[in-house]
Design a protein around this motif. Structure first.
Motif, PDB file in Angstrom:
ATOM      1  N   TRP A 159      44.348  43.037  31.126  1.00 55.22           N
ATOM      2  CA  TRP A 159      45.275  41.341  31.226  1.00 55.22           C
ATOM      3  C   TRP A 159      43.881  40.335  31.583  1.00 55.22           C
ATOM      4  O   TRP A 159      44.125  38.924  31.399  1.00 55.22           O
ATOM      5  CB  TRP A 159      45.929  41.611  31.753  1.00 55.22           C
ATOM      6  CG  TRP A 159      45.529  41.869  33.688  1.00 55.22           C
ATOM      7  CD1 TRP A 159      45.605  43.358  33.796  1.00 55.22           C
ATOM      8  CD2 TRP A 159      45.374  41.180  34.732  1.00 55.22           C
ATOM      9  NE1 TRP A 159      45.438  42.629  35.164  1.00 55.22           N
ATOM     10  CE2 TRP A 159      44.879  41.416  35.610  1.00 55.22           C
ATOM     11  CE3 TRP A 159      45.687  39.482  34.849  1.00 55.22           C
ATOM     12  CZ2 TRP A 159      44.668  41.312  37.123  1.00 55.22           C
ATOM     13  CZ3 TRP A 159      44.658  39.180  35.949  1.00 55.22           C
ATOM     14  CH2 TRP A 159      44.311  39.884  36.753  1.00 55.22           C
ATOM     15  N   THR A 187      42.989  40.009  43.357  1.00 52.60           N
ATOM     16  CA  THR A 187      43.256  38.564  43.918  1.00 52.60           C
ATOM     17  C   THR A 187      42.147  37.621  42.801  1.00 52.60           C
ATOM     18  O   THR A 187      40.833  38.115  42.585  1.00 52.60           O
ATOM     19  CB  THR A 187      42.694  38.082  45.236  1.00 52.60           C
ATOM     20  OG1 THR A 187      43.052  38.637  45.979  1.00 52.60           O
ATOM     21  CG2 THR A 187      42.374  36.721  45.054  1.00 52.60           C
ATOM     22  N   GLU A 210      47.275  31.154  33.130  1.00 53.37           N
ATOM     23  CA  GLU A 210      48.181  32.162  33.869  1.00 53.37           C
ATOM     24  C   GLU A 210      48.892  31.895  32.369  1.00 53.37           C
ATOM     25  O   GLU A 210      49.621  33.358  32.888  1.00 53.37           O
ATOM     26  CB  GLU A 210      48.745  30.869  34.814  1.00 53.37           C
ATOM     27  CG  GLU A 210      48.259  31.034  36.324  1.00 53.37           C
ATOM     28  CD  GLU A 210      49.346  30.094  36.904  1.00 53.37           C
ATOM     29  OE1 GLU A 210      50.224  29.843  36.906  1.00 53.37           O
ATOM     30  OE2 GLU A 210      49.162  30.142  38.329  1.00 53.37           O
ATOM     31  N   LYS A 211      49.634  31.899  31.681  1.00 48.20           N
ATOM     32  CA  LYS A 211      50.323  32.090  30.790  1.00 48.20           C
ATOM     33  C   LYS A 211      49.407  32.902  30.274  1.00 48.20           C
ATOM     34  O   LYS A 211      50.645  33.713  29.280  1.00 48.20           O
ATOM     35  CB  LYS A 211      50.022  30.746  30.078  1.00 48.20           C
ATOM     36  CG  LYS A 211      51.006  29.734  30.252  1.00 48.20           C
ATOM     37  CD  LYS A 211      52.203  29.744  31.330  1.00 48.20           C
ATOM     38  CE  LYS A 211      52.774  28.241  32.398  1.00 48.20           C
ATOM     39  NZ  LYS A 211      54.106  29.240  32.815  1.00 48.20           N
ATOM     40  N   SER A 213      47.415  35.568  30.775  1.00 46.17           N
ATOM     41  CA  SER A 213      47.544  37.084  31.468  1.00 46.17           C
ATOM     42  C   SER A 213      48.469  37.687  31.851  1.00 46.17           C
ATOM     43  O   SER A 213      48.901  38.904  32.676  1.00 46.17           O
ATOM     44  CB  SER A 213      46.554  36.498  32.844  1.00 46.17           C
ATOM     45  OG  SER A 213      46.759  35.579  33.506  1.00 46.17           O
ATOM     46  N   GLY A 214      49.537  36.534  32.645  1.00 41.92           N
ATOM     47  CA  GLY A 214      51.049  37.016  32.811  1.00 41.92           C
ATOM     48  C   GLY A 214      51.130  36.983  35.154  1.00 41.92           C
ATOM     49  O   GLY A 214      49.671  37.279  35.239  1.00 41.92           O
ATOM     50  N   ALA A 215      51.197  35.845  35.115  1.00 39.08           N
ATOM     51  CA  ALA A 215      50.740  35.470  37.086  1.00 39.08           C
ATOM     52  C   ALA A 215      52.191  36.342  37.964  1.00 39.08           C
ATOM     53  O   ALA A 215      50.850  36.514  38.486  1.00 39.08           O
ATOM     54  CB  ALA A 215      51.959  33.989  36.822  1.00 39.08           C
ATOM     55  N   GLU A 216      52.580  37.600  36.691  1.00 35.18           N
ATOM     56  CA  GLU A 216      52.529  38.388  38.344  1.00 35.18           C
ATOM     57  C   GLU A 216      52.072  39.264  38.312  1.00 35.18           C
ATOM     58  O   GLU A 216      51.879  40.586  39.086  1.00 35.18           O
ATOM     59  CB  GLU A 216      53.974  39.230  37.562  1.00 35.18           C
ATOM     60  CG  GLU A 216      53.889  40.406  36.017  1.00 35.18           C
ATOM     61  CD  GLU A 216      53.208  39.216  34.453  1.00 35.18           C
ATOM     62  OE1 GLU A 216      53.887  39.569  33.418  1.00 35.18           O
ATOM     63  OE2 GLU A 216      53.380  38.332  34.961  1.00 35.18           O
ATOM     64  N   GLN A 217      50.378  39.863  37.126  1.00 32.84           N
ATOM     65  CA  GLN A 217      49.402  40.444  37.457  1.00 32.84           C
ATOM     66  C   GLN A 217      48.547  40.272  38.609  1.00 32.84           C
ATOM     67  O   GLN A 217      47.730  41.172  38.310  1.00 32.84           O
ATOM     68  CB  GLN A 217      48.498  40.375  35.880  1.00 32.84           C
ATOM     69  CG  GLN A 217      49.112  40.288  34.941  1.00 32.84           C
ATOM     70  CD  GLN A 217      49.772  41.781  34.613  1.00 32.84           C
ATOM     71  OE1 GLN A 217      49.806  43.033  35.272  1.00 32.84           O
ATOM     72  NE2 GLN A 217      49.925  42.305  33.956  1.00 32.84           N
ATOM     73  N   THR A 219      47.179  37.434  42.092  1.00 39.43           N
ATOM     74  CA  THR A 219      47.724  36.297  42.517  1.00 39.43           C
ATOM     75  C   THR A 219      46.550  35.656  42.949  1.00 39.43           C
ATOM     76  O   THR A 219      45.142  35.629  42.764  1.00 39.43           O
ATOM     77  CB  THR A 219      47.989  36.669  44.894  1.00 39.43           C
ATOM     78  OG1 THR A 219      46.927  37.665  45.411  1.00 39.43           O
ATOM     79  CG2 THR A 219      49.427  37.562  44.723  1.00 39.43           C
TER      80      THR A 219
END
Length: 338
Positions: A159, A187, A210-211, A213-217, A219
């Protein structure tokens, strides 16, 4: 077309047709800009049917034609503004691509037309994004390898690498791609390199990352990392030390007066006697160059010391944009939310 598809399809376009941006597309962009400004405190503005900004010599220099619409990226003079303008600016660029529009980021090759947009006291115009229907769809630009923008000690799950691939598609000033990403224990940190508009470029690259990789992956790191690497800092320090003698001389009021006096004289130099009278010095205080029976004093711009100073100031000029703008920060280390 989704956002990832728009990222891949979007390329810089500088030549536009005379087709107007329709009311629906303009309304969608305008509504999204209002939402962004309300949520972030930025002052981004959509300018439509205004050909003046790209109608002068600057537009010719940037090879622009047919430009009548653009987005002015305006925000407060404060730490983090450039990065946020880059982040939300590319959000609008991708939205425009999804609406069938083409675009190009422009930092300097345009004229500021009075009344076209507003820059209030305490605000700054970072750059503009031209919009319209291009005569072509643009072309892909060369990109760096993934390992060139990843810290050596970074973790590299799939990711994360997807995010890096998307970040490398992000538009950057002069296609410089001067950013570095690092993943450690969930992080992600990202820092700019040295160059112009690097903070804006970082915001653009982070949005792309972000878009994909997925922001939920992960911080984002909240630490304020040093914007320059250890090797870059060492280089700046070494250049500064090498210029110590010249800078020390210029720091002396008398020596500085000599320089100013020589700048008023001919390139061939001025007689030491004339310099002494101008700055009230004795002959023994002046380092002279002899020519026949006369003694002259002159500046030598080709000297190694002068060249070292020129190199130092070029390096500092390029490094300054990478340093966070602390205007508006609270004193004594209080944190300021961006």
């Amino acid at each position: 077309m989704n956002e990832l598809e728009a990222m891949k399809a979007r390329h810089a376009v500088r030549a536009f047709s005379d087709r107007e941006i329709g009311a629906e597309a303009a309304g969608t962009l305008g509504d999204e800009i209002k939402r962004i400004n309300k949520e972030t405190g930025l002052h981004i503005q959509l300018v439509l049917n205004e050909p003046g900004a790209f109608h002068a010599d600057k537009a010719h220099y940037g090879n622009f034609s047919g430009v009548r619409n653009y987005i002015a990226l305006v925000g407060k003079k404060a730490s983090g503004t450039e990065e946020r303008l880059g982040y939300w600016g590319v959000h609008l660029v991708i939205l425009a691509q999804m609406l069938g529009l083409n675009s190009c980021w422009v930092g300097m090759t345009f004229s500021k037309i009075p009344g076209a947009f507003t820059v209030a006291d305490g605000e700054t115009l970072l750059c503009v994004i031209v919009l319209g229907y291009g005569t072509t769809q643009g072309a892909a630009h060369p990109v760096k390898r993934a390992d060139q923008v990843i810290a050596k000690d970074s973790e590299r799950p799939d990711w994360f690498m997807r995010g890096i691939d998307a970040a490398l598609l992000a538009p950057t000033a002069l296609n410089q791609q001067k950013f570095t990403f690092r993943l450690k224990d969930g992080t992600v940190s990202a820092k700019p390199g040295i160059g112009f508009f690097v903070r804006c470029d970082l915001g653009i690259a982070k949005y792309h990352f972000e878009k994909a990789s997925g922001a939920e992956q992960f911080t984002w790191s909240e630490q304020n990392e040093m914007p320059l690497s250890e090797s870059e800092l060492a280089s700046v320090k070494a250049k500064l030390v090498s210029c110590f003698d010249v800078l020390s001389e210029l720091g002396d009021e008398t020596r500085f007066s000599i320089v100013l006096t020589l700048m008023d004289g001919p390139c061939s130099g001025r007689r030491v006697a004339d310099v002494c009278r101008a700055v009230h010095l004795s002959r023994s205080s002046v380092s002279a160059q002899k020519e026949g029976t006369l003694v002259y004093y002159y500046l030598n711009p080709s000297s190694a010391q002068v060249q070292k100073c020129a190199d130092l100031f070029r390096t500092l000029s390029a490094a300054i944009p990478a340093i966070p703008d602390r205007a508006g920060d609270e004193l004594y280390g209080n944190r300021v939310e961006c």
